[in-house]
Design an enzyme around this catalytic site. Structure first.
Site, mmCIF file in Angstrom:
data_model
loop_
_atom_site.group_PDB
_atom_site.id
_atom_site.type_symbol
_atom_site.label_atom_id
_atom_site.label_comp_id
_atom_site.label_asym_id
_atom_site.label_seq_id
_atom_site.Cartn_x
_atom_site.Cartn_y
_atom_site.Cartn_z
ATOM 1 N N GLN A 171 0.810 -1.213 0.000
ATOM 2 C CA GLN A 171 0.000 0.000 0.000
ATOM 3 C C GLN A 171 0.848 1.270 0.000
ATOM 4 O OE1 GLN A 171 -3.149 -1.158 3.242
ATOM 5 N NE2 GLN A 171 -3.953 0.494 2.002
ATOM 6 N N HIS A 172 0.220 2.367 -0.410
ATOM 7 C CA HIS A 172 0.713 3.740 -0.225
ATOM 8 C C HIS A 172 1.856 4.165 -1.141
ATOM 9 C CE1 HIS A 172 -1.764 3.546 3.302
ATOM 10 N NE2 HIS A 172 -0.923 2.793 3.976
ATOM 11 N N ASP A 214 -2.088 -4.784 -0.120
ATOM 12 C CA ASP A 214 -1.699 -6.038 0.521
ATOM 13 C C ASP A 214 -2.518 -6.345 1.767
ATOM 14 O OD1 ASP A 214 -0.532 -3.938 1.912
ATOM 15 O OD2 ASP A 214 1.486 -4.769 1.904
#
Length: 496
Positions: free
Chosen positions: A79-80, A243
């Site tokens: 992520q991110h 994830d």
């Protein structure tokens, strides 16, 4: 047959399963990481593609299936992260990852520009923390203006892989909800957040990918992707997701009341909800799930990186973690470690560093220090669980990630929480979740109405040998050690 791909920080995994969840093949390829003392943590997206190709081919070889046997593929991604492309589709610079803390000042500036945490919460239902994608965009605008001016496409890691697979620029609600420029209540992009970074926010808004539902099909593999992976252009690509969202699906965390703790490079604790779970403090991320609901989540940035680093420091392999836990008592003889080696996200301490307190001539042993590292990591997760569930105890907790392999660590979590700990068969929850989502999306594309919870019930199996029940006699000792941890956290960082 279906494939799940999980692109993590340290490597990419692939899993081939049938529609009942039976594993037919596994693959893995490692990643390199760019690290700098500034807190930068970066990877070039090309290594994600190379690793995916290697992992999928390895899994297909083990499965010994013809290329046309694979109906659909799903991608789970860390992520991110921020991958930025120019108007020709070329990657502009290495992607900044979830664990990048170089952007901490940029995140502070972004949060202040909209009026502070309260204003963010009221307008978007979420408060950006260092690590969220928006801080990375702000970093580029402030410190790399030439690169920023070239941005034509803004993608998360799993979005980038979906683009490479299909040629489309799309994003899914769950992963998008961790960007900081997404309204988690409306499931829509929030251009007003982007205007903080660039007054010409229309340009950035135009660079955002199209949003699709979690049960959607992105498209078919391109000829280039199909040839590289050893598949056919008839293979569909599902929406995929972050994830944590895929890990939730891969542990059956798709209905109310289920808790998952993931102990990987970072640690997360999350629980599915049918309605948004909003936290005005910002400690609980009110993410959307990738199964149609919401996934309130707490993430800490330090977990197995601390324990593996500690074992290496003592000249031992990772098995020393279990040996040390077996050889010591709860509380590590009074030693407390605040394990913030990479800074920390929860609590929000991006520039913090690790601290060891309570050392004496009596307790300073490698085993006690190792236990203090494990306890410090686990106390951070326990604090997150309390934030999500309040005083309501968890009765059953799914445990995944590298930490779940350690029997004494599983016992520690059981003793701290008072919950039964169960571990899914295999250690590829992200891959399995992506594959289950692919089964769901493939069925929907063909008119089937099977619920994802039913698919998860069928495909997620438990490793009976790893089921762990709590030893109630140890809970009070852990409660005392947790209290000492919180007191010392308040002393050093002012966090209550």
């Amino acid at each position: 047959m279906f494939i799940g791909v999980d692109c993590g920080t340290q490597g990419t995994k692939a899993l081939v399963i049938d529609e009942n969840g039976r594993v037919r093949g596994r693959g893995h390829a490692a990643h390199s990481l760019i690290e700098r003392d500034s807190g930068a943590r970066e990877q070039h997206p090309s290594i994600w593609v190379d690793a995916m190709i290697a992992a999928v081919r390895m899994a297909l070889k083990e499965a010994a299936l013809p290329a046309d046997a694979i109906r659909c593929l799903g991608v789970s991604g860390q992520q991110h992260g921020l991958a930025v492309l120019d108007d020709k589709g070329a990657v502009i610079r290495p992607a900044k990852l979830w664990c990048d803390t170089e952007t901490a000042p940029d995140n502070e500036r972004v949060v202040a520009a909209l009026g502070g945490p309260k204003a963010w919460y009221e307008k978007l239902g979420i408060i950006p923390l260092t690590g969220y994608t928006i801080s990375k965009l702000a970093f580029l605008a402030e410190r790399e203006p030439d690169n920023f001016a070239r941005i034509a496409h803004i993608l998360l890691p799993h979005d980038y892989l979906n683009h490479w697979l299909t040629g489309r620029f799309v994003a899914e609600y769950g992963d998008a909800s961790g960007t900081g420029f997404f309204d988690v209540r409306k499931r829509a992009w929030a251009p007003e957040a982007l205007s903080i970074i660039d007054r010409n926010s229309g340009r950035l808004a135009a660079a955002l990918p199209e949003l699709i539902a979690p049960d959607a099909i992105v498209g078919k593999l391109t000829p280039v992707a199909a040839e590289a992976l050893g598949l056919t252009t008839n293979c569909l690509v599902a929406a995929g997701g972050g994830d944590n969202m895929m890990g939730a699906i891969g542990t059956g965390n798709v209905r109310e009341g289920v808790v998952t703790i993931s102990l990987g490079t970072s640690a997360t604790v999350f629980s599915y909800s049918d309605t948004p779970v909003l936290d005005p403090s910002g400690a609980v991320a009110p993410f959307c799930s990738s199964s149609g609901g919401w996934l309130p989540l707490v993430c800490t940035m330090n977990a197995t990186n601390v324990t593996s680093g500690g074992a290496h420091l003592f000249g031992r392999d990772i098995g020393f973690v279990s040996e040390a836990l077996d050889a010591t008592a709860p509380g590590a003889g009074g030693i407390t470690m605040l394990p913030f080696l990479n800074g920390e996200r929860t609590p929000d301490l991006p520039t913090a560093r690790g601290t060891i307190l309570g050392l004496s001539a009596v307790n300073m042993t490698p085993e006690n220090l190792m236990r203090a590292m494990v306890e410090g990591v686990t106390f951070g997760v326990l604090a997150g669980l309390h934030r999500i569930r309040g005083d309501k105890p968890a009765e059953r907790v799914f445990m995944i990630g590298g930490g779940a392999r350690s029997k004494p660590w599983r016992q520690m979590v059981a003793d701290m929480t008072g919950a039964e700990i169960v571990v899914p068969t295999g250690d590829e929850a992200g891959c399995l979740g992506a594959a289950i989502q692919a089964i769901w999306a493939y069925g929907r594309s063909n008119g089937a109405g099977e619920d994802i919870a039913a698919i998860a019930d069928r495909c997620v199996s438990l490793d009976a040998d790893k089921t762990t029940t709590p030893a109630l006699s140890r809970k009070s000792a852990y409660d005392d050690a947790f209290g000492l941890y919180r007191a010392r956290l308040a002393l050093v960082h002012g966090v209550k």
